[in-house]
Enzyme design. Structure first.
Site, PDB file in Angstrom:
ATOM      1  N   VAL A 151       0.865  -0.979  -0.358  1.00 33.77           N
ATOM      2  CA  VAL A 151       0.272   0.149   0.098  1.00 33.77           C
ATOM      3  C   VAL A 151       0.873   1.304  -0.288  1.00 33.77           C
ATOM      4  O   VAL A 151       0.782   1.705  -0.708  1.00 33.77           O
ATOM      5  CB  VAL A 151      -1.390  -0.349   0.995  1.00 33.77           C
ATOM      6  CG1 VAL A 151      -1.664   1.421   0.987  1.00 33.77           C
ATOM      7  CG2 VAL A 151      -1.558  -1.339   1.123  1.00 33.77           C
ATOM      8  N   ARG A 234      -4.787  -0.660   9.939  1.00 38.24           N
ATOM      9  CA  ARG A 234      -5.179  -0.885  11.076  1.00 38.24           C
ATOM     10  C   ARG A 234      -5.729  -0.499  12.103  1.00 38.24           C
ATOM     11  O   ARG A 234      -4.732   0.391  12.338  1.00 38.24           O
ATOM     12  CB  ARG A 234      -4.409  -2.830  11.732  1.00 38.24           C
ATOM     13  CG  ARG A 234      -4.829  -3.843  10.409  1.00 38.24           C
ATOM     14  CD  ARG A 234      -5.802  -4.392  10.006  1.00 38.24           C
ATOM     15  NE  ARG A 234      -6.411  -5.495   9.691  1.00 38.24           N
ATOM     16  CZ  ARG A 234      -5.961  -5.669   8.039  1.00 38.24           C
ATOM     17  NH1 ARG A 234      -6.258  -4.214   7.318  1.00 38.24           N
ATOM     18  NH2 ARG A 234      -6.511  -6.506   7.265  1.00 38.24           N
ATOM     19  N   GLU A 263     -14.294  -3.527  15.204  1.00 34.77           N
ATOM     20  CA  GLU A 263     -14.918  -3.260  13.856  1.00 34.77           C
ATOM     21  C   GLU A 263     -16.087  -4.122  13.779  1.00 34.77           C
ATOM     22  O   GLU A 263     -15.781  -5.585  14.373  1.00 34.77           O
ATOM     23  CB  GLU A 263     -14.577  -3.464  12.677  1.00 34.77           C
ATOM     24  CG  GLU A 263     -13.326  -2.329  12.583  1.00 34.77           C
ATOM     25  CD  GLU A 263     -12.619  -3.054  11.242  1.00 34.77           C
ATOM     26  OE1 GLU A 263     -13.165  -3.648  10.360  1.00 34.77           O
ATOM     27  OE2 GLU A 263     -11.335  -1.571  10.918  1.00 34.77           O
ATOM     28  N   HIS A 281     -14.609   0.459   6.466  1.00 37.62           N
ATOM     29  CA  HIS A 281     -13.782  -0.596   6.123  1.00 37.62           C
ATOM     30  C   HIS A 281     -13.544  -1.404   4.235  1.00 37.62           C
ATOM     31  O   HIS A 281     -13.499  -2.028   4.771  1.00 37.62           O
ATOM     32  CB  HIS A 281     -13.866  -1.706   6.720  1.00 37.62           C
ATOM     33  CG  HIS A 281     -12.117  -2.577   7.045  1.00 37.62           C
ATOM     34  ND1 HIS A 281     -11.426  -2.899   7.638  1.00 37.62           N
ATOM     35  CD2 HIS A 281     -11.802  -2.959   5.552  1.00 37.62           C
ATOM     36  CE1 HIS A 281     -10.826  -3.793   7.789  1.00 37.62           C
ATOM     37  NE2 HIS A 281     -10.297  -3.953   6.481  1.00 37.62           N
ATOM     38  N   ILE A 282     -13.929  -0.029   3.916  1.00 38.58           N
ATOM     39  CA  ILE A 282     -13.757   0.063   2.191  1.00 38.58           C
ATOM     40  C   ILE A 282     -12.780   0.204   1.520  1.00 38.58           C
ATOM     41  O   ILE A 282     -13.130   0.169   0.463  1.00 38.58           O
ATOM     42  CB  ILE A 282     -15.003   0.421   1.802  1.00 38.58           C
ATOM     43  CG1 ILE A 282     -14.980   2.168   1.918  1.00 38.58           C
ATOM     44  CG2 ILE A 282     -16.304   0.167   2.915  1.00 38.58           C
ATOM     45  CD1 ILE A 282     -15.799   3.111   1.512  1.00 38.58           C
ATOM     46  N   ALA A 283     -11.827   0.841   1.589  1.00 39.21           N
ATOM     47  CA  ALA A 283     -10.817   0.981   1.250  1.00 39.21           C
ATOM     48  C   ALA A 283     -10.420   0.129  -0.254  1.00 39.21           C
ATOM     49  O   ALA A 283      -9.793   0.450  -1.227  1.00 39.21           O
ATOM     50  CB  ALA A 283      -9.677   1.325   2.124  1.00 39.21           C
TER      51      ALA A 283
END
Length: 327
Positions: A151, A234, A263, A281-283
């Site tokens: 990333v 995270r 989460e 949490h959709i990256a």
């Protein structure tokens, strides 16, 4: 084979796999209901559910396969002890890293252009002067990228086009991004000093238990007043209580969060009353990412079913559990 997802979140993942694995049965249950189904599973997909020694001993499955990168919820030592292989899907190979990097930039831009101010005014029907509020451009600013894994590298490639100064902090100091100028590069030992230069801090580093609250009180206090903080790695890496205090004082101007200390997160938490852009949490949840992860996942199912070692293993049990014969 029976593939057990330990959770019902990320439903698109299962849709992708249905088409690629038509002869396998894909099951999904909430974490509190997976117990009765462990014994029938050939493969366990943890998602964000804790897969510990108790669960491992309840079943006869021989593979824990993550649909993605993170294995922080898996007791890898216990899995190895009991002959269970553990595998992930590397982010760069699947396209996940590129998707997460794009999302990090989205959060940076939304914070820079005061998205919360704009949406609040629209929601309340407030009249604001045309051409207001004034935002902040990325050009000429300094961005500290914490973590230069998949990333982080994809983020650095994309940031270079914004004409920013880039600082990297990594647990592998020798890593670099070919063709991209890095203003300053250091190991984790130099984290605090590097944070002091940044207008934006983006957390991309892998989470391990020893990195719990890697960004805590000392680190946040060392940042510039008015810094923007983004976390797409995270939730455990960032101390949410310290972040809340820093947002309230104005030391941190805003935060972009896609991951959380728990989460799903309680959106009633006081943190979300501050200048926070929060996404669920959709990256990495994109067409490109899911297609790439699903293909790699399906290949590992094929390999495992045929007796071949799965790819991208995180452990190497001395005596791996054999797959159960198909009835």
């Amino acid at each position: 084979m029976k593939i057990l997802f330990c959770g019902e979140s990320f439903p698109e993942a299962r849709k992708q796999l249905d088409a690629l694995l038509p002869n396998d049965e894909i099951l999904a249950f909430p974490p509190e209901k997976i117990g009765p189904h462990i014994k029938e599973a050939d493969v366990v997909v943890p998602l964000v559910t804790r897969v510990d020694e108790t669960i491992i001993c309840q079943g006869t499955f021989g593979l824990i396969q993550q649909f993605g990168v993170g294995l922080e919820s898996v007791d890898i030592e216990a899995a190895t002890k009991h002959g269970v292989r553990v595998a992930r899907i590397p982010s760069e190979e699947s396209g996940n890293a590129a998707s997460v990097a794009e999302h990090a930039i989205l959060l940076m831009l939304m914070l820079s252009r005061k998205w919360n101010v704009i949406t609040a005014a629209r929601k309340e029907g407030t009249k604001v002067p045309w051409g207001s509020p004034a935002g902040q451009a990325l050009r000429g600013k300094t961005v500290c990228v914490v973590g230069l894994g998949g990333v982080g590298r994809e983020l650095v490639r994309r940031l270079s086009g914004f004409e920013v100064q880039i600082i990297t902090v990594d647990d592998h100091p020798g890593r670099f991004v070919p063709g991209i100028a890095i203003s300053r590069s250091c190991s984790l030992a130099g984290l605090q000093e590097s944070l002091a230069y940044a207008d934006y801090v983006v957390i991309c580093i892998n989470y391990t238990p020893d990195r719990f609250h890697l960004i805590g009180e000392r680190e946040i206090s060392s940042m510039k007043p008015g810094v923007f903080l983004v976390n797409v790695a995270r939730g455990g890496l960032l101390d949410q209580d310290t972040l809340l205090k820093a947002l309230r004082s104005g030391h941190v101007a805003g935060a972009g969060l896609d991951v959380y200390w728990e989460e799903p997160v309680d959106m009633g938490h006081p943190l979300f009353s501050e200048n926070v852009i929060a996404t669920p949490h959709i990256a990495g949840v994109t067409d490109v990412s899911y297609e790439g992860i699903a293909r790699a996942f399906a290949e590992n199912m094929r390999r495992y079913a045929s007796g071949e070692p799965p790819l991208y293993l995180a452990n190497a049990p001395a005596s791996p559990r054999a797959i159960k014969p198909r009835v």
